[in-house]
Design an enzyme around this catalytic site. Structure first.
Site, PDB file in Angstrom:
ATOM      1  N   LYS A   1      10.419   5.799  14.726  1.00 31.66           N
ATOM      2  CA  LYS A   1      11.004   7.067  14.296  1.00 31.66           C
ATOM      3  C   LYS A   1      10.189   8.231  14.863  1.00 31.66           C
ATOM      4  O   LYS A   1       9.081   8.505  14.419  1.00 31.66           O
ATOM      5  CB  LYS A   1      11.025   7.183  12.759  1.00 31.66           C
ATOM      6  CG  LYS A   1      11.965   8.303  12.326  1.00 31.66           C
ATOM      7  CD  LYS A   1      11.728   8.830  10.933  1.00 31.66           C
ATOM      8  CE  LYS A   1      10.694   9.893  10.854  1.00 31.66           C
ATOM      9  NZ  LYS A   1      10.973  11.115  11.632  1.00 31.66           N
TER      10      LYS A   1
ATOM     11  N   GLY B   1       0.542  11.831  12.067  1.00 32.67           N
ATOM     12  CA  GLY B   1       1.119  13.054  11.524  1.00 32.67           C
ATOM     13  C   GLY B   1       0.133  13.726  10.593  1.00 32.67           C
ATOM     14  O   GLY B   1      -1.088  13.557  10.729  1.00 32.67           O
ATOM     15  N   SER B   2       0.659  14.445   9.634  1.00 26.24           N
ATOM     16  CA  SER B   2      -0.205  15.238   8.756  1.00 26.24           C
ATOM     17  C   SER B   2      -0.893  14.357   7.712  1.00 26.24           C
ATOM     18  O   SER B   2      -0.394  13.287   7.346  1.00 26.24           O
ATOM     19  CB  SER B   2       0.634  16.306   8.062  1.00 26.24           C
ATOM     20  OG  SER B   2       1.612  15.685   7.266  1.00 26.24           O
ATOM     21  N   THR B   3      -1.999  14.852   7.212  1.00 23.60           N
ATOM     22  CA  THR B   3      -2.753  14.122   6.198  1.00 23.60           C
ATOM     23  C   THR B   3      -1.920  13.969   4.922  1.00 23.60           C
ATOM     24  O   THR B   3      -1.920  12.898   4.293  1.00 23.60           O
ATOM     25  CB  THR B   3      -4.083  14.860   5.918  1.00 23.60           C
ATOM     26  OG1 THR B   3      -4.810  14.899   7.154  1.00 23.60           O
ATOM     27  CG2 THR B   3      -4.907  14.160   4.868  1.00 23.60           C
ATOM     28  N   ALA B   4      -1.189  15.011   4.562  1.00 24.66           N
ATOM     29  CA  ALA B   4      -0.409  14.942   3.314  1.00 24.66           C
ATOM     30  C   ALA B   4       0.627  13.821   3.387  1.00 24.66           C
ATOM     31  O   ALA B   4       0.736  12.995   2.461  1.00 24.66           O
ATOM     32  CB  ALA B   4       0.279  16.282   3.063  1.00 24.66           C
TER      33      ALA B   4
ATOM     34  N   GLU C   1      -3.101   8.025  11.653  1.00 20.99           N
ATOM     35  CA  GLU C   1      -3.790   8.994  12.525  1.00 20.99           C
ATOM     36  C   GLU C   1      -3.385  10.372  12.045  1.00 20.99           C
ATOM     37  O   GLU C   1      -2.236  10.772  12.221  1.00 20.99           O
ATOM     38  CB  GLU C   1      -3.359   8.801  13.989  1.00 20.99           C
ATOM     39  CG  GLU C   1      -3.642   7.437  14.562  1.00 20.99           C
ATOM     40  CD  GLU C   1      -5.123   7.141  14.651  1.00 20.99           C
ATOM     41  OE1 GLU C   1      -5.923   8.079  14.707  1.00 20.99           O
ATOM     42  OE2 GLU C   1      -5.468   5.956  14.635  1.00 20.99           O
TER      43      GLU C   1
ATOM     44  N   CYS D   1      -4.141  17.095  18.045  1.00 22.44           N
ATOM     45  CA  CYS D   1      -5.053  16.765  16.941  1.00 22.44           C
ATOM     46  C   CYS D   1      -6.504  16.781  17.395  1.00 22.44           C
ATOM     47  O   CYS D   1      -7.403  16.960  16.587  1.00 22.44           O
ATOM     48  CB  CYS D   1      -4.691  15.399  16.380  1.00 22.44           C
ATOM     49  SG  CYS D   1      -4.612  14.141  17.660  1.00 22.44           S
TER      50      CYS D   1
ATOM     51  N   GLU E   1      -6.634  22.865   8.741  1.00 23.28           N
ATOM     52  CA  GLU E   1      -6.100  22.684  10.083  1.00 23.28           C
ATOM     53  C   GLU E   1      -5.038  23.748  10.347  1.00 23.28           C
ATOM     54  O   GLU E   1      -4.124  23.919   9.550  1.00 23.28           O
ATOM     55  CB  GLU E   1      -5.463  21.292  10.184  1.00 23.28           C
ATOM     56  CG  GLU E   1      -4.967  20.978  11.565  1.00 23.28           C
ATOM     57  CD  GLU E   1      -4.279  19.616  11.648  1.00 23.28           C
ATOM     58  OE1 GLU E   1      -3.433  19.307  10.789  1.00 23.28           O
ATOM     59  OE2 GLU E   1      -4.590  18.872  12.584  1.00 23.28           O
TER      60      GLU E   1
HETATM   61  P1  NAD Z   1       4.301  15.400   9.660  1.00 22.68           P
HETATM   62  O1  NAD Z   1       3.366  14.607   8.825  1.00 22.68           O
HETATM   63  O2  NAD Z   1       5.055  16.484   9.045  1.00 22.68           O
HETATM   64  O3  NAD Z   1       5.381  14.453  10.344  1.00 22.68           O
HETATM   65  C1  NAD Z   1       4.999  13.344  11.124  1.00 22.68           C
HETATM   66  C2  NAD Z   1       6.135  12.344  11.130  1.00 22.68           C
HETATM   67  O4  NAD Z   1       6.309  11.815   9.816  1.00 22.68           O
HETATM   68  C3  NAD Z   1       7.490  12.921  11.526  1.00 22.68           C
HETATM   69  O5  NAD Z   1       8.175  11.965  12.301  1.00 22.68           O
HETATM   70  C4  NAD Z   1       8.177  13.120  10.189  1.00 22.68           C
HETATM   71  O6  NAD Z   1       9.576  13.076  10.258  1.00 22.68           O
HETATM   72  C5  NAD Z   1       7.654  11.928   9.408  1.00 22.68           C
HETATM   73  N1  NAD Z   1       7.678  12.060   7.959  1.00 22.68           N
HETATM   74  C6  NAD Z   1       7.564  13.187   7.225  1.00 22.68           C
HETATM   75  N2  NAD Z   1       7.594  12.889   5.919  1.00 22.68           N
HETATM   76  C7  NAD Z   1       7.717  11.546   5.821  1.00 22.68           C
HETATM   77  C8  NAD Z   1       7.795  10.630   4.727  1.00 22.68           C
HETATM   78  N3  NAD Z   1       7.717  11.027   3.471  1.00 22.68           N
HETATM   79  N4  NAD Z   1       7.926   9.312   4.984  1.00 22.68           N
HETATM   80  C9  NAD Z   1       7.959   8.870   6.268  1.00 22.68           C
HETATM   81  N5  NAD Z   1       7.907   9.687   7.331  1.00 22.68           N
HETATM   82  C10 NAD Z   1       7.770  11.010   7.121  1.00 22.68           C
HETATM   83  O7  NAD Z   1       3.401  15.913  10.892  1.00 22.68           O
HETATM   84  P2  NAD Z   1       3.854  16.856  12.080  1.00 22.68           P
HETATM   85  O8  NAD Z   1       3.915  18.239  11.541  1.00 22.68           O
HETATM   86  O9  NAD Z   1       5.024  16.284  12.778  1.00 22.68           O
HETATM   87  O10 NAD Z   1       2.616  16.705  13.083  1.00 22.68           O
HETATM   88  C11 NAD Z   1       1.486  17.499  13.045  1.00 22.68           C
HETATM   89  C12 NAD Z   1       0.350  16.762  12.376  1.00 22.68           C
HETATM   90  O11 NAD Z   1       0.088  15.544  13.070  1.00 22.68           O
HETATM   91  C13 NAD Z   1      -0.953  17.522  12.402  1.00 22.68           C
HETATM   92  O12 NAD Z   1      -1.572  17.437  11.146  1.00 22.68           O
HETATM   93  C14 NAD Z   1      -1.776  16.782  13.437  1.00 22.68           C
HETATM   94  O13 NAD Z   1      -3.172  16.889  13.273  1.00 22.68           O
HETATM   95  C15 NAD Z   1      -1.317  15.390  13.261  1.00 22.68           C
HETATM   96  N6  NAD Z   1      -1.601  14.597  14.456  1.00 22.68           N
HETATM   97  C16 NAD Z   1      -2.594  13.664  14.421  1.00 22.68           C
HETATM   98  C17 NAD Z   1      -2.904  12.924  15.544  1.00 22.68           C
HETATM   99  C18 NAD Z   1      -3.986  11.871  15.515  1.00 22.68           C
HETATM  100  O14 NAD Z   1      -4.011  11.047  16.414  1.00 22.68           O
HETATM  101  N7  NAD Z   1      -4.873  11.866  14.548  1.00 22.68           N
HETATM  102  C19 NAD Z   1      -2.181  13.122  16.724  1.00 22.68           C
HETATM  103  C20 NAD Z   1      -1.184  14.091  16.737  1.00 22.68           C
HETATM  104  C21 NAD Z   1      -0.890  14.820  15.595  1.00 22.68           C
END
Ligand code: NAD
Length: 478
Positions: A171, A224-227, A246, A280, A382
């Site tokens: 996804k 994605g995000s920490t939350a 990650e 990130c 962040e």
């Molecule tokens: P996000 O957490 O909002 O979304 C990431 C993904 O998760 C998206 O595909 C989203 O649709 C999905 N998602 C959202 N809620 C979900 C849920 N409840 N259940 C399952 N899937 C869900 O993050 P974003 O805004 O797309 O990306 C930015 C973040 O990603 C930043 O915090 C960045 O630091 C982090 N990031 C980390 C790395 C790493 O390798 N550590 C790399 C790139 C980005």
């Protein structure tokens, strides 16, 4: 609107009931419609993957490698189309897509094709007889990736999962669905084994949660995000499902007075503003030794001012738009917070002035902020935009304390000519990735990931192959 995007399930395009608008960040215009996968489409994708698993997992590693290489070749043959799609979808410069991100997606497939051939397991011969360990694929696995490096991070997950013999339901982010859509079509076009790679599109609520909670999905690899990562960890815990996370970062770059000047400013400018700071691994807190601080700030700010955002489609552009209206507003709010906290805006500080055709776009001027304490919100949260703080430190201990003074632990840079100091600090900094006198230099065999609130587990090389397999020990008493 000219593009309709849906999910690729068993090589067929599926459209769920609900559609989202997809925006072009450079203009703010809607240019595509994303038909979200709902729970029923996710179930169909998982069922198709489960059906494909026995045959795919029984292929010889060289046969799986062959398929991954075919995917890589097919993307390479359409590199320009992929680069243009990625640039349009994200607002990032076409040069970045053409020279780094799409080539890296291709390398991800080629690298893990080779890994499929090299992956080995341990054996222990001794008092307890002969023990050998099988590392068997898990079955169906789910990957969830973000919008900042869409194809690059999607392939960084699906390539090792496929190489290890799993079937994947992937996804991508609903904010940037286009290159994953192209990949789904390409897989169908080249006759990639049906069901082995399913692409489901849509938001976390519509497509993400049904994927994470599906009992047949044996592992989730999330970036994605920490939350959101924490929510996914909780959901995985209910089924004792493997998960790799990650997450976010607030990375420090430590610059000592004896830092080699060769490449220093160029690299720090990239680590601050590449992809408009939406990586990130970007170094969003630059910490500079007191005696070098004033000179550093003068030179760095002069260079940051010279870096102006431009048309992402123009080959000379090095700084594009940020990804969405919501993210644009979030970055502007973070800059307002920095001002309220008493920060000095040394350059940038708001929306960039753009030519008329990009006035509706989401461009932010490179922003450098000084004069803020380590514990303020600006230095703790962040921002994920073209915004960095620069702060002085007095000695190694102070540099280390400031580097570790956030809840995150993803990456750090150390710039010094004193290599003993560099190694000492590398051991002491709480981060999963340390660069000495460089940034973003990547060997795909190395462990990739963070500690603390930056994540759980590691990707890359053997770490990824191990995540996507279940070890099984076999003991023969001798
Ligand atoms: P996000 O957490 O909002 O979304 C990431 C993904 O998760 C998206 O595909 C989203 O649709 C999905 N998602 C959202 N809620 C979900 C849920 N409840 N259940 C399952 N899937 C869900 O993050 P974003 O805004 O797309 O990306 C930015 C973040 O990603 C930043 O915090 C960045 O630091 C982090 N990031 C980390 C790395 C790493 O390798 N550590 C790399 C790139 C980005």
């Amino acid at each position: 609107m000219d593009i309709e995007i849906g999910s690729w399930v068993n090589h067929r395009l599926r459209h769920g009931g609900h559609a989202l608008a997809v925006f072009e960040p450079a203009t703010g215009a809607i240019y595509a419609r994303l038909h979200e996968a709902d729970a029923e489409i996710v179930r169909a994708a998982v069922a198709g993957a489960a059906q494909a698993f026995p045959a795919w997992s029984r292929l010889r590693p060289s046969e799986r490698a062959g398929w991954l290489n075919q995917l890589a070749d097919a993307i390479e043959a359409e590199l320009d189309a992929f680069a243009e799609a990625e640039s349009r979808d994200t607002g990032k410069p076409i040069q970045l897509c053409r020279e780094i991100e799409i080539p890296r997606a291709i390398s991800n497939f080629r690298f893990f094709a080779a890994a499929a051939m090299q992956f080995a397991s341990e054996s222990h011969h001794g008092e307890a007889g002969l023990n050998y360990t099988l590392r068997q694929p898990l079955g169906v696995v789910g990957t969830i990736s973000p919008w900042n490096l869409p194809l690059y991070l999607l392939t960084w997950k699906i390539a090792p999962a496929l190489a290890a013999g799993n079937c994947v339901v992937a996804k991508p982010s609903e904010v940037t669905p286009l290159t994953a859509h192209l990949l789904g079509r390409l897989a169908a076009d080249i006759g990639f084994p049906e069901g082995v790679l399913q692409i489901i599109q849509g938001s976390g609520i519509s497509a993400g949660i049904p994927l994470v909670t599906h009992p047949l999905v044996k592992a989730i690899s999330f970036t994605g995000s920490t939350a959101v990562g924490k929510q996914i960890a909780l959901q995985c815990a209910e089924q004792l499902k493997k998960c790799s996370l990650e997450l976010g970062g607030k990375n420090a770059a430590l610059v000592f007075a004896d830092a080699p000047r060769d490449g220093l400013y160029e690299t720090l400018l990239r680590s601050s503003f590449q992809n408009a700071g939406q990586i990130c691994l970007c170094g969003s807190r630059i910490l500079v030794e007191q005696s070098f601080y004033d000179d550093f700030v003068t030179e760095f700010v002069a260079r940051a001012k010279a870096l102006q955002p431009g048309d992402p489609a123009a080959p000379e552009t090095r700084l594009g738009a940020v990804v969405s209206s919501a993210h644009y507003q979030k970055i502007l709010d973070a800059i307002a917070t920095a001002r309220a906290e008493g920060g000095n805006i040394a350059c940038g500080g708001g929306a960039a002035t753009m030519p008329r055709m990009f006035e509706g776009g989401w461009f932010i001027a490179p922003t450098v902020i000084t004069g803020l304490a380590p514990q303020c919100q600006t230095n703790q949260q962040e921002i994920f935009g073209p915004v960095v703080t620069v702060s002085p430190f007095v000695d190694d201990a102070d540099a280390l304390a400031q580097a570790n003074a956030t809840r995150y632990g993803l990456a750090a840079q150390i710039w010094t000519s004193d290599l003993q100091r560099a190694h000492r600090l590398a051991q002491a900094i709480d981060a999963g990735i340390i660069w000495i006198n460089t940034w973003m230099t990547r060997d795909l065999r190395t462990p990739f990931g963070g500690m603390r609130d930056s994540g759980l587990g590691r990707e890359g090389g053997v770490e990824a192959m191990r995540f996507f397999t279940e070890p099984k020990n076999v003991c023969l008493a001798l």
